[in-house]
Design a protein around this motif. Structure first.
Motif, mmCIF file in Angstrom:
data_model
loop_
_atom_site.group_PDB
_atom_site.id
_atom_site.type_symbol
_atom_site.label_atom_id
_atom_site.label_comp_id
_atom_site.label_asym_id
_atom_site.label_seq_id
_atom_site.Cartn_x
_atom_site.Cartn_y
_atom_site.Cartn_z
ATOM 1 N N PHE A 142 0.850 -1.194 0.000
ATOM 2 C CA PHE A 142 0.000 0.000 0.000
ATOM 3 C C PHE A 142 0.887 1.246 0.000
ATOM 4 O O PHE A 142 1.931 1.279 0.666
ATOM 5 N N ASP A 143 0.451 2.266 -0.743
ATOM 6 C CA ASP A 143 1.123 3.559 -0.762
ATOM 7 C C ASP A 143 0.101 4.645 -0.453
ATOM 8 O O ASP A 143 -0.895 4.786 -1.163
ATOM 9 N N ASN A 144 0.359 5.387 0.619
ATOM 10 C CA ASN A 144 -0.517 6.489 1.044
ATOM 11 C C ASN A 144 0.124 7.788 0.570
ATOM 12 O O ASN A 144 1.000 8.338 1.235
ATOM 13 N N ILE A 145 -0.307 8.277 -0.593
ATOM 14 C CA ILE A 145 0.378 9.370 -1.283
ATOM 15 C C ILE A 145 -0.400 10.678 -1.138
ATOM 16 O O ILE A 145 -1.617 10.699 -1.244
ATOM 17 N N TYR A 146 0.344 11.759 -0.876
ATOM 18 C CA TYR A 146 -0.282 13.090 -0.851
ATOM 19 C C TYR A 146 0.502 14.021 -1.764
ATOM 20 O O TYR A 146 1.717 13.913 -1.911
ATOM 21 N N ALA A 147 -0.233 14.942 -2.401
ATOM 22 C CA ALA A 147 0.386 15.874 -3.354
ATOM 23 C C ALA A 147 0.312 17.313 -2.889
ATOM 24 O O ALA A 147 0.957 18.188 -3.469
ATOM 25 N N ASP A 148 -0.472 17.576 -1.851
ATOM 26 C CA ASP A 148 -0.644 18.951 -1.357
ATOM 27 C C ASP A 148 0.589 19.350 -0.562
ATOM 28 O O ASP A 148 0.919 18.752 0.467
ATOM 29 N N SER A 234 -4.604 23.194 -5.959
ATOM 30 C CA SER A 234 -3.306 23.358 -5.318
ATOM 31 C C SER A 234 -2.569 24.567 -5.880
ATOM 32 O O SER A 234 -1.962 25.348 -5.133
ATOM 33 N N LYS A 235 -2.645 24.742 -7.212
ATOM 34 C CA LYS A 235 -1.990 25.900 -7.833
ATOM 35 C C LYS A 235 -2.629 27.206 -7.367
ATOM 36 O O LYS A 235 -1.931 28.182 -7.071
ATOM 37 N N LEU A 236 -3.979 27.238 -7.305
ATOM 38 C CA LEU A 236 -4.669 28.439 -6.863
ATOM 39 C C LEU A 236 -4.356 28.752 -5.402
ATOM 40 O O LEU A 236 -4.185 29.912 -5.018
ATOM 41 N N ARG A 237 -4.260 27.697 -4.587
ATOM 42 C CA ARG A 237 -3.916 27.908 -3.175
ATOM 43 C C ARG A 237 -2.510 28.478 -3.038
ATOM 44 O O ARG A 237 -2.260 29.388 -2.256
ATOM 45 N N ASP A 238 -1.579 27.938 -3.829
ATOM 46 C CA ASP A 238 -0.209 28.464 -3.800
ATOM 47 C C ASP A 238 -0.177 29.921 -4.242
ATOM 48 O O ASP A 238 0.564 30.740 -3.674
ATOM 49 N N ALA A 239 -0.994 30.237 -5.266
ATOM 50 C CA ALA A 239 -1.044 31.628 -5.740
ATOM 51 C C ALA A 239 -1.611 32.545 -4.655
ATOM 52 O O ALA A 239 -1.094 33.652 -4.422
ATOM 53 N N ASN A 240 -2.672 32.095 -3.975
ATOM 54 C CA ASN A 240 -3.250 32.895 -2.887
ATOM 55 C C ASN A 240 -2.253 33.103 -1.749
ATOM 56 O O ASN A 240 -2.138 34.206 -1.193
ATOM 57 N N GLU A 241 -1.518 32.047 -1.424
ATOM 58 C CA GLU A 241 -0.535 32.175 -0.349
ATOM 59 C C GLU A 241 0.603 33.103 -0.757
ATOM 60 O O GLU A 241 1.127 33.859 0.071
#
Length: 279
Positions: A142-148, A234-241
């Motif tokens: 099993f692989d528990n993967i996150y990209a955020d 994720s891209k929009l969140r990075d832009a907001n930050e």
């Protein structure tokens, strides 16, 4: 899923293994941490022999936002047997040892063999005599993967329950499949008979296979859409930050300038008044 569940029900097991696991999160793209023959931290190994029919049942519970739990099954020769992405709730998979004779013919040959119950004793004896042939170690991983990667995201571990079941094909032939007539009738069999015919068995599976294929295609399309939305989010969140960070920097710089321009006249007046002996 009904096909898999019915076959899982039919395969009452000779070997049953169940356990719970906690899968720690790993970052997307960190391939060194992905399950493989050199990375077995989230894997369980089982030894199988030729002509084993193997079922794996996974209880993965609910999804975790922005995370994906993948099931990866491969053997000791690094042959990929199953790869199922983003699993949740109950899931069953059925497969055979790659050394098995069951996978060398057409798909229908397996169905035909199920219906031929003659000579079971001699075949079982032959299988026992050659039980060491075609051995293979199966790894269920099993692989528990996150990209955020945002600062506010905290990845979570996933708890799963795993059941591994293996049974020889010779012992499957001794099963009385007529006991499972009601399950095929639930699938819409039009025969109306209390006896399961070979044609009903295969027709039901073919129908379900086509329905499942359609569902899989829809799920794949939905997965791609959701993945695109998650990437965009994720891209929009990075832009907001980034905007918030720049705004904070500009605000601090502006306040510093206000303080400087406020202090300069005061200091100047103080020095001037001292020079003319007023202070």
């Amino acid at each position: 899923m009904k096909t898999i569940r019915i076959l899982s029900l039919l395969l009452h097991t000779l070997l049953v293994s169940a356990l719970g696991m906690t899968i720690e999160p790993i970052k997307a793209g960190d391939t060194k941490m992905y399950s493989s023959r050199s990375q077995l931290a989230n894997c369980v190994a089982y030894d199988t022999v030729k002509n084993d029919v193997i079922t794996v049942h996974v209880q993965a519970y609910d999804r975790v936002p922005a995370q994906q739990l993948n099931l990866h099954i491969f053997d000791s020769e690094n042959n990929q047997l199953r790869l199922v992405k983003d699993i949740n709730d109950d899931m069953d998979v059925i497969f055979t040892n790659l050394n098995s004779d069951l996978g060398r013919g057409k798909r229908s040959s397996f169905i035909n063999k199920l219906s031929h119950l003659g000579h079971a004793d001699s075949e079982h004896a032959d299988e026992v005599l050659h039980s060491n042939e075609g051995k293979s170690r199966i790894y269920v991983c099993f692989d528990n993967i996150y990209a955020d990667k945002s600062w506010s995201f905290h990845p979570q571990s996933r708890d799963i329950e795993l059941q591994f079941q293996a049974r020889s094909f010779a012992s499957l032939k001794t099963t009385n499949y007529k006991l499972f007539t009601k399950y095929f009738q639930m699938l819409g069999s039009e025969s109306g008979s209390n006896v399961v015919q070979d044609s009903d068995f295969e027709d039901s599976l073919v129908t379900l296979e086509s329905q499942l294929q359609s569902v899989i295609e829809n799920l794949d399309s939905s997965e791609r859409t959701l993945q695109a939305l998650l990437t965009q989010e994720s891209k929009l969140r990075d832009a907001n930050e980034q905007i918030f960070s720049n705004y904070t920097k500009v605000s601090i710089a502006f306040l510093i300038l206000i303080a400087i321009f406020g202090l300069v006249p005061i200091v100047y007046m103080r020095v001037y008044l001292k020079q003319i002996n007023i202070l």
